[in-house]
Design a protein around this motif. Structure first.
Motif, PDB file in Angstrom:
ATOM      1  N   LEU A 127       0.832  -1.203   0.000  1.00  0.00           N
ATOM      2  CA  LEU A 127       0.000   0.000   0.000  1.00  0.00           C
ATOM      3  C   LEU A 127       0.868   1.256   0.000  1.00  0.00           C
ATOM      4  CD1 LEU A 127      -2.845  -0.884   2.547  1.00  0.00           C
ATOM      5  CD2 LEU A 127      -3.041  -0.648   0.055  1.00  0.00           C
ATOM      6  N   MET A 128       1.926   1.229   0.837  1.00  0.00           N
ATOM      7  CA  MET A 128       2.767   2.416   0.923  1.00  0.00           C
ATOM      8  C   MET A 128       3.458   2.703  -0.406  1.00  0.00           C
ATOM      9  SD  MET A 128       6.018   3.273   3.322  1.00  0.00           S
ATOM     10  CE  MET A 128       7.215   2.537   2.221  1.00  0.00           C
ATOM     11  N   TRP A 129       4.018   1.658  -1.023  1.00  0.00           N
ATOM     12  CA  TRP A 129       4.700   1.866  -2.303  1.00  0.00           C
ATOM     13  C   TRP A 129       3.717   2.242  -3.402  1.00  0.00           C
ATOM     14  CZ3 TRP A 129       9.618   2.847  -2.993  1.00  0.00           C
ATOM     15  CH2 TRP A 129      10.513   2.499  -1.974  1.00  0.00           C
ATOM     16  N   ALA A 130       2.515   1.708  -3.303  1.00  0.00           N
ATOM     17  CA  ALA A 130       1.502   2.090  -4.289  1.00  0.00           C
ATOM     18  C   ALA A 130       1.211   3.584  -4.166  1.00  0.00           C
ATOM     19  CB  ALA A 130       0.228   1.275  -4.073  1.00  0.00           C
ATOM     20  N   ALA A 131       1.113   4.059  -2.911  1.00  0.00           N
ATOM     21  CA  ALA A 131       0.861   5.489  -2.702  1.00  0.00           C
ATOM     22  C   ALA A 131       2.045   6.314  -3.191  1.00  0.00           C
ATOM     23  CB  ALA A 131       0.598   5.758  -1.215  1.00  0.00           C
ATOM     24  N   LEU A 132       3.260   5.856  -2.879  1.00  0.00           N
ATOM     25  CA  LEU A 132       4.454   6.580  -3.312  1.00  0.00           C
ATOM     26  C   LEU A 132       4.523   6.682  -4.835  1.00  0.00           C
ATOM     27  CD1 LEU A 132       7.234   5.174  -0.940  1.00  0.00           C
ATOM     28  CD2 LEU A 132       6.582   7.573  -1.207  1.00  0.00           C
TER      29      LEU A 132
ATOM     30  N   VAL B  64       6.878   0.027 -13.876  1.00  0.00           N
ATOM     31  CA  VAL B  64       6.413  -1.340 -14.112  1.00  0.00           C
ATOM     32  C   VAL B  64       4.897  -1.351 -14.298  1.00  0.00           C
ATOM     33  CG1 VAL B  64       6.130  -3.620 -13.061  1.00  0.00           C
ATOM     34  CG2 VAL B  64       8.352  -2.486 -12.992  1.00  0.00           C
ATOM     35  N   GLY B  65       4.192  -0.580 -13.455  1.00  0.00           N
ATOM     36  CA  GLY B  65       2.735  -0.551 -13.574  1.00  0.00           C
ATOM     37  C   GLY B  65       2.276   0.200 -14.802  1.00  0.00           C
ATOM     38  N   GLY B  66       2.928   1.303 -15.077  1.00  0.00           N
ATOM     39  CA  GLY B  66       2.535   2.108 -16.233  1.00  0.00           C
ATOM     40  C   GLY B  66       2.595   3.586 -15.935  1.00  0.00           C
ATOM     41  N   VAL B  67       3.654   4.247 -16.428  1.00  0.00           N
ATOM     42  CA  VAL B  67       3.775   5.692 -16.233  1.00  0.00           C
ATOM     43  C   VAL B  67       2.601   6.389 -16.896  1.00  0.00           C
ATOM     44  CG1 VAL B  67       5.186   7.727 -16.708  1.00  0.00           C
ATOM     45  CG2 VAL B  67       6.289   5.546 -16.289  1.00  0.00           C
ATOM     46  N   GLY B  68       1.982   7.293 -16.174  1.00  0.00           N
ATOM     47  CA  GLY B  68       0.936   8.091 -16.785  1.00  0.00           C
ATOM     48  C   GLY B  68      -0.426   7.437 -16.818  1.00  0.00           C
ATOM     49  N   THR B  69      -0.554   6.238 -16.244  1.00  0.00           N
ATOM     50  CA  THR B  69      -1.886   5.661 -16.133  1.00  0.00           C
ATOM     51  C   THR B  69      -2.351   5.845 -14.686  1.00  0.00           C
ATOM     52  OG1 THR B  69      -0.987   3.495 -15.580  1.00  0.00           O
ATOM     53  CG2 THR B  69      -1.388   3.929 -17.893  1.00  0.00           C
ATOM     54  N   THR B  70      -3.641   5.980 -14.495  1.00  0.00           N
ATOM     55  CA  THR B  70      -4.138   6.319 -13.163  1.00  0.00           C
ATOM     56  C   THR B  70      -3.832   5.220 -12.152  1.00  0.00           C
ATOM     57  OG1 THR B  70      -5.943   7.382 -14.329  1.00  0.00           O
ATOM     58  CG2 THR B  70      -6.151   7.183 -11.932  1.00  0.00           C
ATOM     59  N   LEU B  71      -4.107   3.977 -12.531  1.00  0.00           N
ATOM     60  CA  LEU B  71      -3.954   2.890 -11.568  1.00  0.00           C
ATOM     61  C   LEU B  71      -2.650   2.120 -11.742  1.00  0.00           C
ATOM     62  CD1 LEU B  71      -7.627   1.572 -11.527  1.00  0.00           C
ATOM     63  CD2 LEU B  71      -6.450   2.942  -9.796  1.00  0.00           C
ATOM     64  N   GLY B  72      -1.908   2.442 -12.794  1.00  0.00           N
ATOM     65  CA  GLY B  72      -0.661   1.729 -13.073  1.00  0.00           C
ATOM     66  C   GLY B  72       0.272   1.641 -11.882  1.00  0.00           C
ATOM     67  N   PRO B  73       0.580   2.775 -11.235  1.00  0.00           N
ATOM     68  CA  PRO B  73       1.521   2.717 -10.118  1.00  0.00           C
ATOM     69  C   PRO B  73       1.074   1.772  -9.010  1.00  0.00           C
ATOM     70  CG  PRO B  73       1.218   4.968 -10.835  1.00  0.00           C
ATOM     71  CD  PRO B  73       0.216   4.156 -11.592  1.00  0.00           C
ATOM     72  N   ALA B  74      -0.234   1.749  -8.721  1.00  0.00           N
ATOM     73  CA  ALA B  74      -0.723   0.845  -7.682  1.00  0.00           C
ATOM     74  C   ALA B  74      -0.552  -0.607  -8.132  1.00  0.00           C
ATOM     75  CB  ALA B  74      -2.195   1.149  -7.379  1.00  0.00           C
ATOM     76  N   VAL B  75      -0.871  -0.869  -9.395  1.00  0.00           N
ATOM     77  CA  VAL B  75      -0.688  -2.213  -9.942  1.00  0.00           C
ATOM     78  C   VAL B  75       0.792  -2.593  -9.907  1.00  0.00           C
ATOM     79  CG1 VAL B  75      -0.886  -3.619 -12.033  1.00  0.00           C
ATOM     80  CG2 VAL B  75      -2.749  -2.083 -11.375  1.00  0.00           C
ATOM     81  N   GLY B  76       1.640  -1.607 -10.229  1.00  0.00           N
ATOM     82  CA  GLY B  76       3.081  -1.841 -10.194  1.00  0.00           C
ATOM     83  C   GLY B  76       3.540  -2.281  -8.815  1.00  0.00           C
ATOM     84  N   ALA B  77       3.013  -1.611  -7.775  1.00  0.00           N
ATOM     85  CA  ALA B  77       3.392  -1.975  -6.406  1.00  0.00           C
ATOM     86  C   ALA B  77       2.955  -3.398  -6.089  1.00  0.00           C
ATOM     87  CB  ALA B  77       2.764  -0.993  -5.415  1.00  0.00           C
TER      88      ALA B  77
ATOM     89  N   ALA C  41      10.401  -3.864 -23.301  1.00  0.00           N
ATOM     90  CA  ALA C  41       9.299  -4.580 -23.932  1.00  0.00           C
ATOM     91  C   ALA C  41       7.972  -3.835 -23.816  1.00  0.00           C
ATOM     92  CB  ALA C  41       9.167  -5.975 -23.321  1.00  0.00           C
ATOM     93  N   ALA C  42       7.786  -3.115 -22.713  1.00  0.00           N
ATOM     94  CA  ALA C  42       6.498  -2.443 -22.502  1.00  0.00           C
ATOM     95  C   ALA C  42       6.721  -1.118 -21.790  1.00  0.00           C
ATOM     96  CB  ALA C  42       5.557  -3.327 -21.681  1.00  0.00           C
ATOM     97  N   PRO C  43       7.221  -0.120 -22.537  1.00  0.00           N
ATOM     98  CA  PRO C  43       7.555   1.152 -21.884  1.00  0.00           C
ATOM     99  C   PRO C  43       6.354   1.803 -21.196  1.00  0.00           C
ATOM    100  CG  PRO C  43       7.955   1.266 -24.264  1.00  0.00           C
ATOM    101  CD  PRO C  43       7.546  -0.128 -23.957  1.00  0.00           C
ATOM    102  N   ARG C  44       5.149   1.390 -21.545  1.00  0.00           N
ATOM    103  CA  ARG C  44       3.980   1.947 -20.861  1.00  0.00           C
ATOM    104  C   ARG C  44       3.494   1.018 -19.760  1.00  0.00           C
ATOM    105  NH1 ARG C  44       0.919   2.329 -25.533  1.00  0.00           N
ATOM    106  NH2 ARG C  44      -0.893   2.261 -24.185  1.00  0.00           N
ATOM    107  N   GLY C  45       4.369   0.098 -19.379  1.00  0.00           N
ATOM    108  CA  GLY C  45       4.103  -0.721 -18.211  1.00  0.00           C
ATOM    109  C   GLY C  45       3.039  -1.779 -18.433  1.00  0.00           C
ATOM    110  N   VAL C  46       2.707  -2.446 -17.334  1.00  0.00           N
ATOM    111  CA  VAL C  46       1.740  -3.533 -17.407  1.00  0.00           C
ATOM    112  C   VAL C  46       0.382  -3.038 -17.891  1.00  0.00           C
ATOM    113  CG1 VAL C  46       0.484  -5.212 -16.022  1.00  0.00           C
ATOM    114  CG2 VAL C  46       2.929  -4.865 -15.654  1.00  0.00           C
ATOM    115  N   ILE C  47      -0.048  -1.892 -17.340  1.00  0.00           N
ATOM    116  CA  ILE C  47      -1.351  -1.356 -17.748  1.00  0.00           C
ATOM    117  C   ILE C  47      -1.344  -1.000 -19.232  1.00  0.00           C
ATOM    118  CG2 ILE C  47      -2.922   0.595 -17.453  1.00  0.00           C
ATOM    119  CD1 ILE C  47      -3.245  -1.118 -15.122  1.00  0.00           C
TER     120      ILE C  47
END
Lengths: 330, 294, 239
Positions: free
Chosen positions: A43-48, A258-271, A304-310
């Motif tokens: 949760l903390m890293w997702a917020a960060l 990893v989650g996706g720079v510039g996507t709303t939920l990407g960073p949380a998914v990345g965490a 492979a996926a510069p826009r991350g998983v999302i």
């Protein structure tokens, strides 16, 4: 696609609320200390990462200095508590304010820098704060770190069990995502996206670059500092190595990428992806191999996926219907 | 007076070492438009390579440095093929973070393979000192300096006098025009990157008898080298050499004057100020910072 | 309304604009013409604040603009389009226009309304939800105009919006400009389509190699010897 102005809609809102409620129930189900602790860390890293994304994704500057804001948050609330007996609940806002100010200054001075120059400037800023944290021993006790005394009680954000930290961490993540969504729907969101897409065109339409970038940087820094205060209260021990060090900046960016720079939920998914992989490989294999995994993950994702998983999922989703149509024709 | 001269000598020797790293880093940036965060990790690999050859066979570190050149070169080629070539023309996030990922990977691979133990190479000349006019000059430091300067000179001659060197410069100045002129840009990238990281590895071999050897040593060098290449102007070879000598002098004197920590702090502040006020550095061409370095 | 006073622009020793001076009165349609590389777009960049002139000044409604950046000039009422179009490619057509409307203090909801109305007016309403990057060039040029109009400018700088349009579309564009002029908008237009621009321009400024070589009514300018020399082999009436 990277941030577009968010469209209104009840479906995403309902889905978001459902997930939030389900997450509220987690501590009732997960009681094992390791797993709940891991969840709090996620949760903390997702917020960060979500906070980083406000400047990294929305405003378009890939920062490698966010550990500075994390550290400012952690040290401000901790020092206020230790020296002046001010509750970290108040220190939270003090740290946020100081970091916000620092973020505004950093945003203002890095305004014109592009690409690697921006990255290096934020990196240098992070290192400056780190050197201060290590060497201003009268204030920070340097590498020895600061311990938050046991038994401060809920009024001081210090709890005996893990559950409260889960709820605070969840609140923090919900706040950063809510702020992201609010920005996307606001004037500022439109301006930031316009600036990122084409700065000249945006300026000639009346968009004021300085205001927008400074504000985005300040908001991002403030939210990052909130997470810093949370970290200090949760771990109850801080030192430069765990707060202001360059590696922390890298990890914040890594999670978001990893989650996706510039996507709303990407960073949380990345965490959700990065942190468990990291923590579990650290527990099984040790620190070195765990970080090797991070290195490989970072290389593979950006190549492979510069826009991350999302981003990759959206790309797949965009292809699927077309492929079905094609097979129907065939 | 004696002290001043000693500080200047130390500073120049140190700066010479930085120069070899800085030239490589600045060339990679100038030609490929890639900031190579992993640059000092190649130096670290060179140090460990020399350490293990010396440790296991007793071969002299300088001879071992020559032995590792082909290994470094091959590894550089591998990294180029697997990673660097794929970042050309990719989004900014790829360009910046691919080499950062490589840096993390190499550092921690070394940590995993060789532990965090601090190692050192000791030879009969480790402590040897020349004393011209009362100055104390470390012999291995002088040898490393001389080789580094020769290598820098060689690189400069290569760039300015040979056809291939000129092709590299042409690509650095204008990628599209170079393609039109029939220069194989991919091959230029490959050579630039591989030669530059091999030079970093050689530098590691040269300083193996001088410095403690551990997996994260690259961290303490890379940041200083970033300061140097930005001061010199990202992409400028002569700027990198001058800035390296300057930073060497600053580092050597600051230790005496204000203490290492605050010296470090002040030069990061200077670095930040240079980036903000004069991002093209003192010897670089104007404009690179605005074009996003692409 | 707009006064350009002895503006000079040097690019690394190259003089792009040399002591250019001209005025435009409120409600006028003025044309800025000249061969390629004459410095027309550079002059636009000076007026809109994208570049600072080496010397000289620009006055808008009597106010010196020297210290103002592009955003402030836009907010004062100077709108512009770009010859090399600069759409916000990742955004929808509507959101492109929304950005313009937002800078005039409208709420996001109001701006969406303004954007749709502006697009309707330019016959682009049906494209509102298309991605800007997916539009063909002619429509991207029209989007430039829509975006600028959404900022409710009083002076609009149009940089070659008719290039690549077919005759019907050119006539539509001319009609729109005349209509907007009726509503009080002032125009400064760079155009290569002489036939088209001479139909509506009331004042013509001719730029050659950075210098203004003639200005006046279309009739005066087309009779000017220097202008004819510059356009030699390219008669003004039919170019």
């Amino acid at each position: 696609m990277r941030f577009r102005p968010a469209q209104e809609g009840w479906l995403p809102l309902a889905a978001g609320l459902t997930v939030f409620i389900l997450l509220l129930l987690v501590p009732l189900v997960v009681t094992d200390v390791f797993w709940l602790g891991l969840g709090i860390t996620v949760l903390m890293w997702a917020a960060l990462a979500t906070a980083w994304n406000i400047s990294g994704g929305l405003a378009g500057g890939l920062s490698l200095g966010h550990a500075a804001f994390f550290g400012i948050g952690a040290y401000t609330s901790t020092l206020l508590y230790l020296r002046l007996d001010i509750s970290p609940w108040i220190g939270l806002f003090a740290g946020g304010a100081i970091a916000g100010l620092a973020g505004a200054v950093l945003g203002a001075i890095t305004l014109r820098l592009r690409g690697p120059f921006f990255v290096l400037a934020t990196l240098a800023f992070g290192i400056v704060i780190h050197i201060i944290a290590v060497n201003w021993r009268d204030l920070t006790r340097g590498s020895a770190g600061l311990v938050l005394p046991f038994g401060g009680g809920p009024a001081n954000m210090l709890f005996a069990g893990l559950e409260p930290y889960w709820y605070i961490g969840l609140g923090l993540l919900a706040l950063t995502i809510a702020v992201t969504l609010a920005i996307q729907r606001s004037r500022l969101g439109y301006y930031l996206i316009a600036l990122r897409e084409d700065e000249d065109a945006a300026r000639c339409l009346g968009v004021r670059v300085v205001q927008c970038k400074v504000l985005a940087s300040a908001i991002s820094a403030m939210l990052t500092a909130f997470a810093g205060t949370f970290y200090a209260a949760y771990i109850q021990y801080i030192d430069p190595a765990s707060t202001t060090q360059f590696e922390i900046s890298v990890q914040i960016a890594l999670v978001a990428i990893v989650g996706g720079v510039g996507t709303t939920l990407g960073p949380a998914v990345g965490a959700l992806i990065v942190i468990p992989i990291g923590e579990i490989s650290r527990a099984w294999l040790g620190g070195g191999p765990a970080l090797m995994v991070y290195g490989v993950l970072l290389i593979v994702i950006v190549l492979a996926a510069p826009r991350g998983v999302i981003g990759a999922l959206e790309w797949l989703a965009g292809r699927l219907p077309r492929r079905q149509k094609a097979s129907r024709h065939a | 007076m004696q002290l001043t001269l000693q500080i200047i000598a130390n500073g120049l020797l140190l700066g010479g070492l930085y120069a070899l790293l800085a030239i490589g880093l600045t060339l990679i940036f100038g030609v490929l438009r890639v900031v190579n965060f992993a640059h000092a990790e190649f130096m670290m690999l060179g140090m460990f390579g020399v350490y293990w050859i010396w440790r296991l066979t007793g071969i002299d570190p300088y001879l071992a440095t020559i032995i590792i050149i082909p290994l470094l070169f091959a590894f550089g080629l591998l990294c180029d093929r697997l990673i660097i070539q794929r970042t050309i023309g990719a989004p900014e996030v790829t360009v910046v973070f691919a080499t950062l990922g490589l840096s993390i990977l190499l550092q921690n691979a070394a940590l995993t393979a060789w532990t965090a133990d601090i190692r050192s190479v000791t030879t009969h000349y480790t402590g040897m000192v020349l004393t011209p006019g009362g100055l104390r000059i470390s012999v291995p430091m002088l040898i490393s300096f001389a080789v580094a300067m020769l290598a820098a000179l060689g690189l400069w001659l290569f760039l300015s006098r040979t056809f291939y060197g000129k092709a590299i410069q042409a690509v650095a100045q204008n990628r599209e025009a170079a393609v039109l002129m029939g220069i194989n840009v991919r091959r230029v990238y490959m050579w630039t990157f591989t030669v530059a990281v091999t030079a970093a590895g050689v530098m590691g071999g040269l300083i193996a008898p001088l410095y403690s050897i551990y997996p994260r040593i690259g961290m303490s060098f890379i940041v200083t080298v970033f300061v140097i290449v930005v001061l010199g102007g990202l992409g400028s070879v002569s700027g990198a050499v001058l800035a390296a000598l300057l930073i060497g002098l600053v580092e050597a004197s600051a230790g005496y004057l204000i203490g290492t920590a605050w010296a470090e702090l002040s030069y990061f502040l200077i670095f930040l100020a240079v980036l903000i006020v004069r991002p093209q550095g003192f010897f670089g061409r104007r404009g690179a910072e605005v074009f996003g370095g692409r | 309304m707009l006064e350009v006073r002895r503006v000079t622009v040097d690019f690394q020793g190259l003089r792009a604009v040399d002591e250019a001076s001209f005025r435009i009165e409120a409600g006028e349609i003025a044309a800025l013409i000249g061969p390629n590389g004459a410095g027309k777009t550079t002059l636009f960049n000076v007026v809109s604040g994208m570049i600072r002139p080496t010397s000289g000044e620009v006055l808008f409604e009597g106010r010196d603009l020297s210290r103002l950046g592009p955003a402030d000039r836009s907010r004062m009422g100077i709108g512009r389009t770009f010859q090399i179009v600069k759409p916000f490619g990742g955004l929808t057509v509507r959101d492109n226009v929304v950005v313009g409307a937002l800078t005039r203090g409208q709420s996001v909801a109001e701006a969406h309304g303004t954007a749709l109305a502006t697009l309707e007016r330019l016959n682009m309403g049906h494209l509102a939800d298309a991605r800007a990057a997916s539009l063909p060039l002619a429509l991207r040029k029209r989007l430039e105009v829509a975006r600028a109009l959404a900022t409710t400018p009083r002076l609009l700088l149009l940089d070659e919006i008719m290039g690549g349009l077919n005759p019907t579309e050119v006539n539509e564009a001319l009609a729109l400009i005349s209509e907007l002029r009726q509503e009080g908008l002032t125009f400064l237009i760079i155009e290569h389509n002489m036939q088209a621009i001479m139909q509506i321009a009331e004042r013509v400024v001719v730029l050659n190699q950075g210098c203004i070589i003639a200005q006046g009514t279309p009739a005066e300018v087309t009779q000017d010897r220097q202008v004819i020399a510059v356009y030699l082999g390219e008669p003004l009436e039919s170019a």
